[in-house]
Write an enzyme that holds these catalytic residues in place. Structure first.
Site, PDB file in Angstrom:
ATOM      1  N   LYS A 103       0.829  -1.196   0.000  1.00 15.89           N
ATOM      2  CA  LYS A 103       0.000   0.000   0.000  1.00 15.89           C
ATOM      3  C   LYS A 103       0.872   1.258   0.000  1.00 15.89           C
ATOM      4  O   LYS A 103       1.993   1.226   0.521  1.00 15.89           O
ATOM      5  CB  LYS A 103      -0.869   0.048   1.269  1.00 15.89           C
ATOM      6  CG  LYS A 103      -1.903  -1.041   1.429  1.00 15.89           C
ATOM      7  CD  LYS A 103      -2.565  -0.905   2.788  1.00 15.89           C
ATOM      8  CE  LYS A 103      -3.562  -2.026   3.057  1.00 15.89           C
ATOM      9  NZ  LYS A 103      -4.837  -1.801   2.363  1.00 15.89           N
ATOM     10  N   ARG A 177     -10.122 -11.930   2.611  1.00 16.90           N
ATOM     11  CA  ARG A 177     -11.030 -12.963   2.111  1.00 16.90           C
ATOM     12  C   ARG A 177     -10.321 -14.319   2.027  1.00 16.90           C
ATOM     13  O   ARG A 177     -10.959 -15.364   2.103  1.00 16.90           O
ATOM     14  CB  ARG A 177     -11.615 -12.557   0.760  1.00 16.90           C
ATOM     15  CG  ARG A 177     -10.618 -12.439  -0.372  1.00 16.90           C
ATOM     16  CD  ARG A 177     -11.056 -11.456  -1.425  1.00 16.90           C
ATOM     17  NE  ARG A 177     -10.945 -10.096  -0.937  1.00 16.90           N
ATOM     18  CZ  ARG A 177     -11.362  -9.028  -1.617  1.00 16.90           C
ATOM     19  NH1 ARG A 177     -11.910  -9.173  -2.802  1.00 16.90           N
ATOM     20  NH2 ARG A 177     -11.239  -7.822  -1.115  1.00 16.90           N
TER      21      ARG A 177
END
Length: 240
Positions: A103, A177
């Protein structure tokens, strides 16, 4: 009072810096909650035990970090017969750098909060004992960090969860996920039909409905209506 204490615990956990709040810290908190309550038991699975259960999806995210993963399973059993059984699954990424798809610093700065789902589960268990609901509750947390290193999972890798379902890692910052694929499979393995999954899963929900609401997805209309009603009653903003 117990609900307030549970909320405060969750907030305190989320506010801790990632150098303190590690997977081990979450495991220790779960152990402490169970130790102080005769209706709650806890099982902490270490890396070898996680491997034996073939939770390779969860382990693939954990392997970039020096912090060892912890799989936490809390069980609350009421005094007397339980009327129902439910699992609360909380995303427990104690720091999310984005992995090899790292990020930008602005997006990474507050990623100590990526375990807010896990913190919520622990806060609920803190409150359960005092309220003594006649329901068996399972709290399930796959705790790890998502870090870039020479051992980190790579874009394009294919991993399998404990059910043998294969997952292609297209982007290493979609790690939640992947860990939840094993957490939810584990919950199903316990024979639990009602599962609530709490996760800081994706920034896309903020694009869709803004930052003031939690997004609610459900495959059971009655359960969704109940959750929305209770959310409204307690002043929690949710949108289905």
């Amino acid at each position: 009072k117990s609900l307030a204490e549970g909320t405060i615990l969750a907030r305190d956990l989320i506010n801790e810096p990632a150098c303190i709040l590690t997977p081990q810290f979450l495991a220790d908190t779960a152990t402490s909650i169970a130790k102080n309550n005769k209706n709650i038991t806890v099982k902490i699975l270490e890396e070898e035990a996680i491997k034996k259960l073939k939770m390779n999806a969860f382990l693939s995210i954990a392997k970039g970090s020096q912090e060892k993963p912890k799989f936490i399973h809390l069980i609350y059993k009421p005094t007397g017969k339980a009327k129902d059984k439910i699992a609360l699954v909380g995303k427990g990424i104690t720091f999310d750098s984005g992995g090899l798809n790292i990020k930008p610093w602005e997006g990474m700065y507050d990623m100590k909060i990526d375990m807010a789902g896990a913190a919520t589960v622990l806060g609920i268990f803190q409150a359960l004992a005092a309220s003594n609901p006649k329901v068996e509750v399972h709290g399930i947390i796959a705790a790890c960090e998502n870090m870039p290193s020479g051992s980190a999972v790579k874009p394009g890798d294919v991993v399998k969860n404990m059910q043998g379902k294969s997952i292609e890692i297209a982007h290493t910052d979609a790690e939640g996920r992947v860990t939840l694929a094993d957490s939810l499979a584990y919950a199903q393995k316990q024979g639990i039909g009602k599962i609530v999954d709490l996760a800081t899963l994706t920034g896309a929900i903020i694009v869709a409905i803004g930052s003031q609401y939690a997004g609610l997805f459900a495959n059971n209309d009655k359960m969704a209506k109940d959750i929305l009603k209770y959310a409204k009653d307690s002043g929690e903003a949710m949108w289905q």
